[in-house]
Design a protein around this motif. Structure first.
Motif, mmCIF file in Angstrom:
data_model
loop_
_atom_site.group_PDB
_atom_site.id
_atom_site.type_symbol
_atom_site.label_atom_id
_atom_site.label_comp_id
_atom_site.label_asym_id
_atom_site.label_seq_id
_atom_site.Cartn_x
_atom_site.Cartn_y
_atom_site.Cartn_z
ATOM 1 N N GLU A 47 -6.918 12.511 5.555
ATOM 2 C CA GLU A 47 -7.278 13.391 6.674
ATOM 3 C C GLU A 47 -6.231 13.335 7.787
ATOM 4 O OE1 GLU A 47 -10.033 15.400 6.908
ATOM 5 O OE2 GLU A 47 -10.377 14.864 4.816
ATOM 6 N N PRO A 48 -6.086 14.430 8.550
ATOM 7 C CA PRO A 48 -5.146 14.429 9.672
ATOM 8 C C PRO A 48 -5.368 13.273 10.652
ATOM 9 C CG PRO A 48 -5.856 16.655 9.226
ATOM 10 C CD PRO A 48 -6.674 15.746 8.340
ATOM 11 N N LYS A 49 -6.629 12.897 10.927
ATOM 12 C CA LYS A 49 -6.888 11.796 11.875
ATOM 13 C C LYS A 49 -6.319 10.485 11.328
ATOM 14 C CE LYS A 49 -11.631 10.850 10.323
ATOM 15 N NZ LYS A 49 -11.394 9.639 9.596
ATOM 16 N N ASP A 50 -6.330 10.317 10.016
ATOM 17 C CA ASP A 50 -5.772 9.101 9.423
ATOM 18 C C ASP A 50 -4.247 9.149 9.414
ATOM 19 O OD1 ASP A 50 -8.268 7.917 8.968
ATOM 20 O OD2 ASP A 50 -8.516 9.093 7.129
ATOM 21 N N ARG A 51 -3.675 10.340 9.222
ATOM 22 C CA ARG A 51 -2.219 10.493 9.329
ATOM 23 C C ARG A 51 -1.766 10.119 10.737
ATOM 24 N NH1 ARG A 51 -2.456 16.464 7.157
ATOM 25 N NH2 ARG A 51 -3.316 16.036 5.117
ATOM 26 N N TYR A 52 -2.538 10.598 11.730
ATOM 27 C CA TYR A 52 -2.227 10.283 13.126
ATOM 28 C C TYR A 52 -2.229 8.771 13.346
ATOM 29 C CZ TYR A 52 -2.702 9.597 18.122
ATOM 30 O OH TYR A 52 -2.530 9.149 19.402
ATOM 31 N N LYS A 53 -3.246 8.085 12.833
ATOM 32 C CA LYS A 53 -3.330 6.631 12.996
ATOM 33 C C LYS A 53 -2.105 5.940 12.407
ATOM 34 C CE LYS A 53 -8.377 6.293 12.866
ATOM 35 N NZ LYS A 53 -9.519 5.840 12.057
ATOM 36 N N ILE A 54 -1.700 6.362 11.232
ATOM 37 C CA ILE A 54 -0.560 5.729 10.568
ATOM 38 C C ILE A 54 0.721 5.957 11.356
ATOM 39 C CG2 ILE A 54 0.920 5.815 8.517
ATOM 40 C CD1 ILE A 54 -1.702 6.411 6.922
ATOM 41 N N VAL A 55 1.000 7.215 11.709
ATOM 42 C CA VAL A 55 2.236 7.530 12.425
ATOM 43 C C VAL A 55 2.259 6.869 13.798
ATOM 44 C CG1 VAL A 55 3.638 9.372 13.425
ATOM 45 C CG2 VAL A 55 2.646 9.660 11.147
ATOM 46 N N SER A 56 1.144 6.960 14.543
ATOM 47 C CA SER A 56 1.127 6.423 15.899
ATOM 48 C C SER A 56 1.193 4.898 15.932
ATOM 49 C CB SER A 56 -0.113 6.910 16.654
ATOM 50 O OG SER A 56 -1.284 6.333 16.126
ATOM 51 N N ARG A 57 0.860 4.252 14.817
ATOM 52 C CA ARG A 57 0.922 2.792 14.769
ATOM 53 C C ARG A 57 2.190 2.287 14.084
ATOM 54 N NH1 ARG A 57 -5.520 2.381 13.586
ATOM 55 N NH2 ARG A 57 -6.096 2.790 15.740
ATOM 56 N N THR A 58 2.989 3.202 13.560
ATOM 57 C CA THR A 58 4.233 2.823 12.890
ATOM 58 C C THR A 58 5.457 3.216 13.709
ATOM 59 O OG1 THR A 58 3.136 3.121 10.750
ATOM 60 C CG2 THR A 58 5.535 2.999 10.744
ATOM 61 N N VAL A 59 5.456 4.404 14.288
ATOM 62 C CA VAL A 59 6.575 4.853 15.115
ATOM 63 C C VAL A 59 6.330 4.316 16.519
ATOM 64 C CG1 VAL A 59 7.888 6.824 15.962
ATOM 65 C CG2 VAL A 59 6.854 6.908 13.689
ATOM 66 N N ILE A 60 6.838 3.108 16.755
ATOM 67 C CA ILE A 60 6.580 2.423 18.025
ATOM 68 C C ILE A 60 7.863 1.794 18.572
ATOM 69 C CG2 ILE A 60 4.158 1.934 17.543
ATOM 70 C CD1 ILE A 60 5.042 -0.897 16.712
ATOM 71 N N MET A 105 0.845 -1.176 0.000
ATOM 72 C CA MET A 105 0.000 0.000 0.000
ATOM 73 C C MET A 105 0.894 1.245 0.000
ATOM 74 S SD MET A 105 -3.081 1.174 2.606
ATOM 75 C CE MET A 105 -2.367 0.590 4.090
ATOM 76 N N LYS A 106 0.583 2.162 -0.875
ATOM 77 C CA LYS A 106 1.276 3.447 -0.925
ATOM 78 C C LYS A 106 0.274 4.523 -0.542
ATOM 79 C CE LYS A 106 4.518 2.272 -4.598
ATOM 80 N NZ LYS A 106 4.974 2.594 -5.961
ATOM 81 N N ILE A 107 0.743 5.487 0.272
ATOM 82 C CA ILE A 107 -0.169 6.519 0.753
ATOM 83 C C ILE A 107 0.460 7.891 0.567
ATOM 84 C CG2 ILE A 107 -1.377 7.417 2.785
ATOM 85 C CD1 ILE A 107 -1.335 4.504 3.855
ATOM 86 N N ASP A 108 -0.268 8.786 -0.056
ATOM 87 C CA ASP A 108 0.137 10.182 -0.198
ATOM 88 C C ASP A 108 -0.503 10.937 0.964
ATOM 89 O OD1 ASP A 108 0.398 12.876 -0.810
ATOM 90 O OD2 ASP A 108 -0.040 12.607 -2.941
ATOM 91 N N PHE A 109 0.315 11.413 1.900
ATOM 92 C CA PHE A 109 -0.219 12.075 3.102
ATOM 93 C C PHE A 109 -1.042 13.310 2.776
ATOM 94 C CE2 PHE A 109 1.502 10.861 7.482
ATOM 95 C CZ PHE A 109 1.412 9.505 7.207
ATOM 96 N N SER A 110 -0.800 13.928 1.630
ATOM 97 C CA SER A 110 -1.581 15.115 1.274
ATOM 98 C C SER A 110 -3.012 14.744 0.865
ATOM 99 C CB SER A 110 -0.896 15.895 0.150
ATOM 100 O OG SER A 110 -0.930 15.149 -1.060
ATOM 101 N N GLN A 111 -3.262 13.453 0.652
ATOM 102 C CA GLN A 111 -4.576 13.003 0.191
ATOM 103 C C GLN A 111 -5.429 12.371 1.292
ATOM 104 O OE1 GLN A 111 -5.510 13.702 -3.048
ATOM 105 N NE2 GLN A 111 -3.574 14.806 -2.977
#
Length: 193
Positions: A9-22, A1-7
């Protein structure tokens, strides 16, 4: 899966970062204002040893006002960051609830003042940093990164293995996505040839 952060929502960016930077350490921040405020933040990490600094990102309340922790640090320029062990997990989690009162009183979180010029620590905290506001960063988003300068440090003697070499062995709780975790298994670093 590839994700463009500009595309997304901020709440989804938060989910990705908080579940990856662990795992992410938890800054259980104590500040003083209209009342004693105690709140946890997991967008927190060491920044530099010289000058000794930490960085924490703090958001706003639903009505757009700064969270009490942010407002208090802006006003007093001081905070105390307690590290969290398993014994404090429940009260730390409860203190994440947005309230307009002292978490110390509402959730029966005892505190202890170690330095008159800084907010108290959560009683029994294994370690704490006593900080002053070094710099507030404007990154144009909903959260405000604060660079905090470490002025004093406390660690419970139970966790000090060697005072002369500053060997400290803490067993702290971290944030891992939507969950909390202890580190558990420790892996010795391999020898570099």
């Amino acid at each position: 899966m590839k994700i463009d952060f500009s595309q997304i929502e901020p709440k989804d960016r938060y989910k990705i970062v908080s579940r990856t930077v662990i795992p992410r350490p938890i800054a259980w921040i104590v500040t003083e204002g209209a009342y004693l405020n105690i709140a946890p933040f997991s967008y927190f990490i060491p920044l530099s040893s010289e000058p000794p600094t930490l960085i924490v990102s703090i958001g706003h309340k639903k009505d757009g006002r700064p969270k009490d922790t942010l407002a208090n640090i802006r006003k007093t320029k001081k905070c105390t960051i307690c590290m969290v062990d398993e014994a404090h997990l429940e009260k730390m989690h409860f203190s994440s609830k947005p309230i307009d009162a002292s978490e110390a009183e509402v959730f029966d979180i005892p505190t202890q003042r170690l330095y008159e010029e800084f907010p108290p620590i959560v009683e029994g905290a294994p370690a704490a940093f006593f900080c002053t506001l070094f710099q507030e960063l404007d990154i144009g988003g909903a959260t405000i990164p604060l660079i905090l300068k470490i002025e004093r440090y406390y660690v419970d003697d139970r966790y000090v293995k060697n005072k002369e070499r500053f060997e400290i062995d803490l067993d702290l709780i971290a944030r891992v996505g939507a969950y909390y975790a202890a580190l558990g298994k420790r892996i010795e670093p391999p020898q570099i040839p």
